[in-house]
Structure formats: C-alpha cells, structure tokens
Design an enzyme around this catalytic site. Structure first.
Site, short mmCIF file in Angstrom:
data_model
loop_
_atom_site.label_atom_id
_atom_site.label_comp_id
_atom_site.label_asym_id
_atom_site.label_seq_id
_atom_site.Cartn_x
_atom_site.Cartn_y
_atom_site.Cartn_z
N LEU A 238 -5.10 2.79 -7.87
CA LEU A 238 -5.62 1.99 -6.75
C LEU A 238 -6.79 2.76 -6.13
O LEU A 238 -6.67 3.47 -5.15
CB LEU A 238 -4.51 1.73 -5.73
CG LEU A 238 -4.81 0.68 -4.67
CD1 LEU A 238 -5.25 -0.64 -5.28
CD2 LEU A 238 -3.60 0.44 -3.77
N HIS A 239 -7.95 2.62 -6.75
CA HIS A 239 -9.11 3.47 -6.47
C HIS A 239 -9.59 3.44 -5.02
O HIS A 239 -9.55 4.46 -4.33
CB HIS A 239 -10.29 3.06 -7.37
CG HIS A 239 -9.98 3.01 -8.82
ND1 HIS A 239 -9.86 4.13 -9.62
CD2 HIS A 239 -9.76 1.95 -9.65
CE1 HIS A 239 -9.59 3.77 -10.87
NE2 HIS A 239 -9.53 2.45 -10.92
N ASP A 240 -10.08 2.33 -4.56
CA ASP A 240 -10.94 2.29 -3.38
C ASP A 240 -10.30 2.65 -2.04
O ASP A 240 -10.94 3.31 -1.21
CB ASP A 240 -11.62 0.92 -3.29
CG ASP A 240 -12.63 0.73 -4.41
OD1 ASP A 240 -12.94 -0.43 -4.75
OD2 ASP A 240 -13.12 1.74 -4.97
N THR A 242 -8.41 4.90 -1.26
CA THR A 242 -8.29 6.36 -1.04
C THR A 242 -9.40 6.87 -0.12
O THR A 242 -9.20 7.84 0.62
CB THR A 242 -8.38 7.12 -2.39
OG1 THR A 242 -9.61 6.76 -3.05
CG2 THR A 242 -7.19 6.81 -3.29
#
Ligand code: RIB
Ligand code: CA
Length: 313
Positions: A238-240, A242
């Site tokens: 769940l990249h963004d 973070t």
C-alpha cells in the site's frame, strides 16, 4: 500541518488522501492531479470522487500536467483498472475542478503562505512539482519539505527491473526535484513493499461503518490482486499513504540521509533512483531515504483515522 497532495489516483493514492482527511493534524490546502496511473482526466475525476466518498466536497482539486516533461505518458491500467479506481461503484463527482492550473496553485500557495510552512506530498509522477520549480525557482527555498512516494534501492524497481513507476514515468521531472535543494523525504519501494494489505488488515477496515471505509475495502481488494499474483504474497504493497503516515508518526519509519541521483539517459535503467546508501561518494546528501517501517503500527494508524471520515450513508 499544511500540505498539498499531488496525486494520480489510483487506489493507494485514495488511501493517502483518506488518511490525510481523517487526520485533524493535517490541513489539506488542496489536491493537484497529475497524469500517471491513468490519464489526467481520470486522475482529476478520481481525486474528487475520493473526497466525495469521504464527505469532503469542500476540498479544492486542481488539474495539472497531462503528460511528462519530455516523454510520452506511460499508464498502469493493468494495476488500477480502466478507471484508475476500480473496485467500488463510481459516480460523477458533484463538485467541479478549480479553474486554476495545478502548477499555478502550487506556486501561488508557496509564494503566499509563510516560507517553510507548506509540505508537498507528491504520490505520482513528479511532473507538476518540476513544472512549478521551473515556473518559479524561488519556491525551492520556501517548501517546508517534499515527502514523496517514489523510487527503490534494495528493492530496485516495479515497472522495470530497476525503476519504480512514479520516477520511471517522468525521470527528468524527478531529477529536477531531487536537485532543487528543498528538504526531501523519500518513501521508496523498500518501505512500501513491507506494508501489505493482508486479509486480516483489510478485514479490520471492512468493519468500519462509513462510506469511505466501505469504498476503501473494495478498492484494496481490487488493487492487491495484481501484486499478490506478482509477488506471491498475502496482500499487496500500500504505497502512497506511507507518506502521510510519516507526517503523522515519523517514529514508525527509519532510514538515513543519502545522496540520490536519477538515471535519465540509459534506456535500460531509465528512472532508477541511485541511492548512495553506503556513502561511497562525496555527493551531497539531498534526501532522507527511508527503508524500514512498523507495518502493524502503520495499518493501526490508517484504520484508526478512516473511522474519522464521518458516517455517510
Ligand atoms: O510504484 C507505486 C506508485 O505508482 C504509487 O504511487 C502508485 O499509485 C503508482 O502511482
Ligand atoms: Ca500514486
């Protein structure tokens, strides 16, 4: 904290926007859309849909660049679906885009707010940020910090063996941003590959009784399938969000100040973020590069804040 989120939604971008909207510590001055996961028309539409799902049709959304600085656009419908936000039932947003161009909004905001008080959170290709720096170089000294999702070092790349998507799409823009002198916090794949949307984590989000969390659950179930298959994992990265989590709880993350340069010439490695992690050069340290994260703490924070997004039906 006053921030601008620059984004190419994207289900994981939606999680970042919802985390920001669910966090009272953050004043979201505006959202600027950029072409990336899907073309600009869709990213600008999706940004408004996400705000509306969160009960926030007051948020100002601006459309920006519809292509990289000097290359054809590369998109990622195979990951995010044709709409860029596949999963939940979508709808035409009930509020319009702002008339002003995103790049003008970024420049005007940074030039009018007190210096050092506005954070930029780019979570897509860096085209809008680069254009703003070109239009008004003085903003570089006025940006509080740039907290961006992009790049990879130990993890290398996801769209090519050596490049992460956001940097790969517009490497020239990334090179300009990393050289601008503003404080940079880089959230690379080295971190985001450690925050997986496992079944138990999605189940906790599913239990939240509001419109945003229900939509987020459906987005994650769609979004994770591509990476689950690719990496053979329970859940996808769940990249963004973070980047927003770092603003709220930096203690969840660890990394070090490094020099980061961007490969822009080689076709084989274009978009690679060359991180001098071991300090073998005398190049200036221009970014805080994060590498580790308390994944459970991150999902605790995300889940907790999603509960603040009102009880819309
Ligand atoms: O490589 C991951 C990044 O590319 C994320 O920002 C995702 O939304 C896509 O834009
Ligand atoms: Ca993104």
């Amino acid at each position: 904290m006053k921030i601008i989120i620059d984004t190419d939604p994207g289900q994981d971008d939606a999680a970042a926007i919802m985390l920001a909207l669910g966090s009272p510590e953050i004043e979201l001055l505006g959202i600027t859309a950029v072409a990336g996961n899907v073309p600009l028309e869709l990213t600008a539409r999706n940004a408004r849909i996400i705000c509306e799902m969160s009960g926030r049709t007051d948020i100002k959304v601006y459309a920006g660049a519809d292509r990289p600085l000097g290359r054809p656009l590369v998109t990622a419908e195979h990951v995010h679906g044709k709409t860029g936000l596949d999963g939940p039932e979508l709808f035409e947003p009930s509020f319009a885009l702002q008339d002003k161009h995103a790049v003008d909004f970024i420049v005007d905001t940074l030039m009018s707010e007190p210096a050092g008080t506005v954070t930029l959170c780019p979570i897509g290709p860096l085209t809008n940020i680069a254009l703003a720096l070109q239009r008004e170089p003085a903003i570089a000294g006025r940006i509080q910090q740039i907290v961006l999702m992009g790049g990879g070092y130990f993890e290398q790349g996801n769209v090519t063996p050596s490049a992460e998507f956001n940097i790969y799409v517009d490497p020239e823009a990334a090179a300009l941003v990393f050289a601008c002198g503003a404080p940079i916090v880089m959230m690379p794949l080295d971190v985001t590959h450690k925050v997986l949307t496992t079944k138990s984590r999605i189940d906790r989000i599913r239990q939240i009784d509001n419109r945003a969390a229900r939509a987020m659950t459906e987005m994650l179930l769609f979004f994770e399938r591509f990476d689950e298959e690719k990496y053979g994992t329970d859940g996808g990265p769940l990249h963004d969000p973070t980047t927003i989590a770092w603003l709220l709880k930096p203690e969840l993350f660890s990394g070090r100040e490094c020099n980061v340069e961007i490969e822009t010439t080689s076709d084989l490695t274009r978009g690679a973020t060359v991180v001098d992690w071991w300090g073998v050069t005398d190049r200036a340290k221009n970014a805080l590069v994060l590498r580790d994260v308390d994944a459970d703490g991150f999902f605790e924070l995300l889940t907790n804040r999603l509960q603040n997004l009102g009880a819309q039906t």
